[in-house]
Scaffold this motif. Structure first.
Motif, PDB file in Angstrom:
ATOM      1  N   PRO A 210      -6.917 100.018  39.689  1.00 13.02           N
ATOM      2  CA  PRO A 210      -7.083  98.996  38.795  1.00 13.02           C
ATOM      3  C   PRO A 210      -7.511  99.759  37.382  1.00 13.02           C
ATOM      4  O   PRO A 210      -8.257 100.754  37.226  1.00 13.02           O
ATOM      5  CB  PRO A 210      -8.536  98.559  39.167  1.00 13.02           C
ATOM      6  N   VAL A 211      -6.676  99.641  36.391  1.00 14.05           N
ATOM      7  CA  VAL A 211      -6.796 100.179  35.005  1.00 14.05           C
ATOM      8  C   VAL A 211      -7.355  98.934  34.171  1.00 14.05           C
ATOM      9  O   VAL A 211      -6.779  97.990  34.112  1.00 14.05           O
ATOM     10  CB  VAL A 211      -5.571 100.867  34.509  1.00 14.05           C
ATOM     11  N   TYR A 212      -8.502  99.287  33.490  1.00 15.11           N
ATOM     12  CA  TYR A 212      -8.858  98.253  32.550  1.00 15.11           C
ATOM     13  C   TYR A 212      -8.120  97.929  31.179  1.00 15.11           C
ATOM     14  O   TYR A 212      -7.780  99.019  30.872  1.00 15.11           O
ATOM     15  CB  TYR A 212     -10.642  98.517  32.342  1.00 15.11           C
ATOM     16  N   GLY A 213      -7.826  96.847  31.079  1.00 13.72           N
ATOM     17  CA  GLY A 213      -7.508  96.389  29.778  1.00 13.72           C
ATOM     18  C   GLY A 213      -5.877  97.083  29.635  1.00 13.72           C
ATOM     19  O   GLY A 213      -5.037  96.676  30.710  1.00 13.72           O
ATOM     20  N   ASP A 214      -5.638  97.722  28.534  1.00 14.21           N
ATOM     21  CA  ASP A 214      -4.412  98.449  28.369  1.00 14.21           C
ATOM     22  C   ASP A 214      -4.225  99.748  28.815  1.00 14.21           C
ATOM     23  O   ASP A 214      -3.211 100.428  28.484  1.00 14.21           O
ATOM     24  CB  ASP A 214      -3.709  98.178  26.967  1.00 14.21           C
ATOM     25  N   GLY A 215      -5.590 100.434  29.045  1.00 13.49           N
ATOM     26  CA  GLY A 215      -5.411 101.513  29.612  1.00 13.49           C
ATOM     27  C   GLY A 215      -5.587 102.778  28.498  1.00 13.49           C
ATOM     28  O   GLY A 215      -5.296 103.847  28.920  1.00 13.49           O
ATOM     29  N   PHE A 274      -2.837  96.825  35.930  1.00 13.10           N
ATOM     30  CA  PHE A 274      -3.742  96.484  34.829  1.00 13.10           C
ATOM     31  C   PHE A 274      -4.859  95.255  35.229  1.00 13.10           C
ATOM     32  O   PHE A 274      -4.127  94.422  35.503  1.00 13.10           O
ATOM     33  CB  PHE A 274      -2.870  96.292  33.587  1.00 13.10           C
ATOM     34  N   VAL A 275      -6.077  95.572  35.038  1.00 13.98           N
ATOM     35  CA  VAL A 275      -7.054  94.285  35.452  1.00 13.98           C
ATOM     36  C   VAL A 275      -7.845  93.831  34.215  1.00 13.98           C
ATOM     37  O   VAL A 275      -7.810  94.700  33.198  1.00 13.98           O
ATOM     38  CB  VAL A 275      -7.817  94.852  36.821  1.00 13.98           C
ATOM     39  N   VAL A 276      -8.691  92.947  34.362  1.00 11.63           N
ATOM     40  CA  VAL A 276      -9.420  92.420  33.361  1.00 11.63           C
ATOM     41  C   VAL A 276     -10.382  93.586  32.655  1.00 11.63           C
ATOM     42  O   VAL A 276     -10.597  94.367  33.239  1.00 11.63           O
ATOM     43  CB  VAL A 276     -10.288  91.309  33.824  1.00 11.63           C
TER      44      VAL A 276
END
Ligand code: NAD
Ligand code: DAU
Length: 342
Positions: A210-215, A274-276
């Protein structure tokens, strides 16, 4: 002649654990006391190689337990305190800020009182660059020791509060203190809720990362062994009352970090999801370590050498992290992350 007694709080956790091992091996003439409450983040199996050494001692206790701390300090009359014990995960501070106040603020203040009572020779408070808030993406801006405190998460607010108490005990009572503010650490025994060990452990099991937002958020990575040598230097040579920033100029976006791990392990970048985004997600951290370098410190790892060593370590020590990710951790993970296919 009595030995120098060093109390290390949080020595069953990631950085404190590495520092305990470093001190036990480097200073056989010091008595090293590891004090830890053994929360979800603490475990003693990491100390198998030192647990029978004569200069290593373990105390199970909560730093916010005033009576226990005063009794222990009166009994042992510590010379040095190196204070790591904390709730350390930003995401958990968003779920439950209260425990961060109790441990990080009240716990620190209890230790300061006990240290004042017996008159320790040095209290080193391990803080974080997150107390400075966030930087924008301009690569020429850095956190210095004079950057104003501007914390954004409940975690960093609790650490900034504890820093202010440490400062106040120096100014008001003359307690000999140092505060260190380090950038993101990685290396052996890093708990797999944090980005690097989470990525390594999941990629090894072919699970989504899981990568938050755009990383694109940036962190400044430091190998934990380099952090240990920095703290050793501050403990022995730091000017009383001073703050020292610790970092090795290794700025990377989260996506770059995750891709490096995936590629090193020969897996597919399709594992990235990509997650929240994290609430209040700080854009960028970057440390100017010039003051500590003037004191004589130099990091020995680049990110390339450090991440290779770390991946190797996780491959060789599967039994350590597998028993963590199979337990209570699963409940936390399910609560924290929503994947497309869930
Ligand atoms: P960690 O979560 O791995 O370990 C924390 C340890 O503290 C655990 O062993 C836990 O059992 C213990 N602990 C928690 N509450 C306690 C209490 N009330 N009484 C006694 N022990 C308690 O944390 P870490 O990543 O090793 O971080 C250590 C310190 O370094 C923290 O103060 C953190 O703010 C700071 N820091 C961490 C980083 C990083 O990248 N991890 C960077 C800069 C600063
Ligand atoms: O900067 C020092 C701080 O570094 C310490 O004070 C903290 O104790 C430590 O946990 C660490 O905080 P971060 O929030 O920067 O670390 P974390 O590993 O949680 O996250 C690193 C970056 O990766 C951050 O931008 C959020 C992102 N991330 C994290 C996780 C856990 C993801 O994209 N996905 C994730 O699942």
């Amino acid at each position: 002649m009595t030995q120098i007694k060093v109390l290390i709080t949080g020595g069953a956790g990631f950085i404190g654990g590495n520092f305990v091992q470093y001190m036990v091996n480097k200073y056989p003439m010091y008595d090293i006391f590891n004090l830890d409450a053994l929360t979800y983040a603490g475990d003693l199996t990491k100390h198998r190689e030192i647990e029978n050494k004569k200069n290593y001692h373990f105390v199970k206790a909560n730093i916010a337990d005033r009576k226990a701390m005063f009794e222990l300090f009166e009994k042992e009359k510590f010379d040095y305190i190196v204070h790591f014990a904390a709730e350390s995960h930003v995401d958990r501070s968003i779920i439950d800020p209260g425990i961060f106040v109790r441990t990080n603020v009240i716990g620190t203040q209890v230790l300061l009182d006990a240290s004042k009572q017996i008159g320790v020779s040095k209290f080193v408070h391990i803080s974080t660059d997150e107390v400075y808030g966030e930087l924008d993406f301009n690569p020429t801006t850095f956190f210095t020791e004079d950057t104003p405190l501007n914390p954004n998460s409940p975690y960093s607010a609790s650490k900034a509060s504890s820093d202010l108490f440490v400062r106040a005990y120096h100014e008001t009572f003359g307690l000999p203190v140092n505060i260190t503010r380090c950038s993101n650490n990685y290396g052996p025994f890093h708990f797999p809720e944090k980005l690097i060990p989470l990525t390594i452990s999941r990629v090894l099991k072919d699970e989504k990362v899981p990568v938050y937002g755009d990383g694109k958020n940036i962190r400044d990575w430091l190998h934990v062994f380099d952090h240990c040598t920095a703290i050793d230097l501050v403990l022995h040579k730091g000017d009383n009352g001073d703050v020292y920033n610790i970092g090795g100029h290794n700025e990377l976006t989260n996506l770059e970090v995750v891709k490096t791990i995936i590629n090193t392990l020969g897996k597919s970048e399709e594992l990235i999801e990509f997650v929240v985004d994290r609430l209040g997600h700080d854009k960028r951290y970057a440390i100017d370590p010039a003051k500590l370098e003037k004191l004589g410190w130099k990091p020995t790892y680049t990110f390339e050498t450090g991440i290779a060593q770390t991946i190797e370590w996780y491959l060789d020590n599967k039994c350590w992290w597998e028993q963590i990710v199979s337990g209570e951790y699963q409940n936390y993970f399910k609560k924290q992350y929503k994947f497309e296919k869930d």
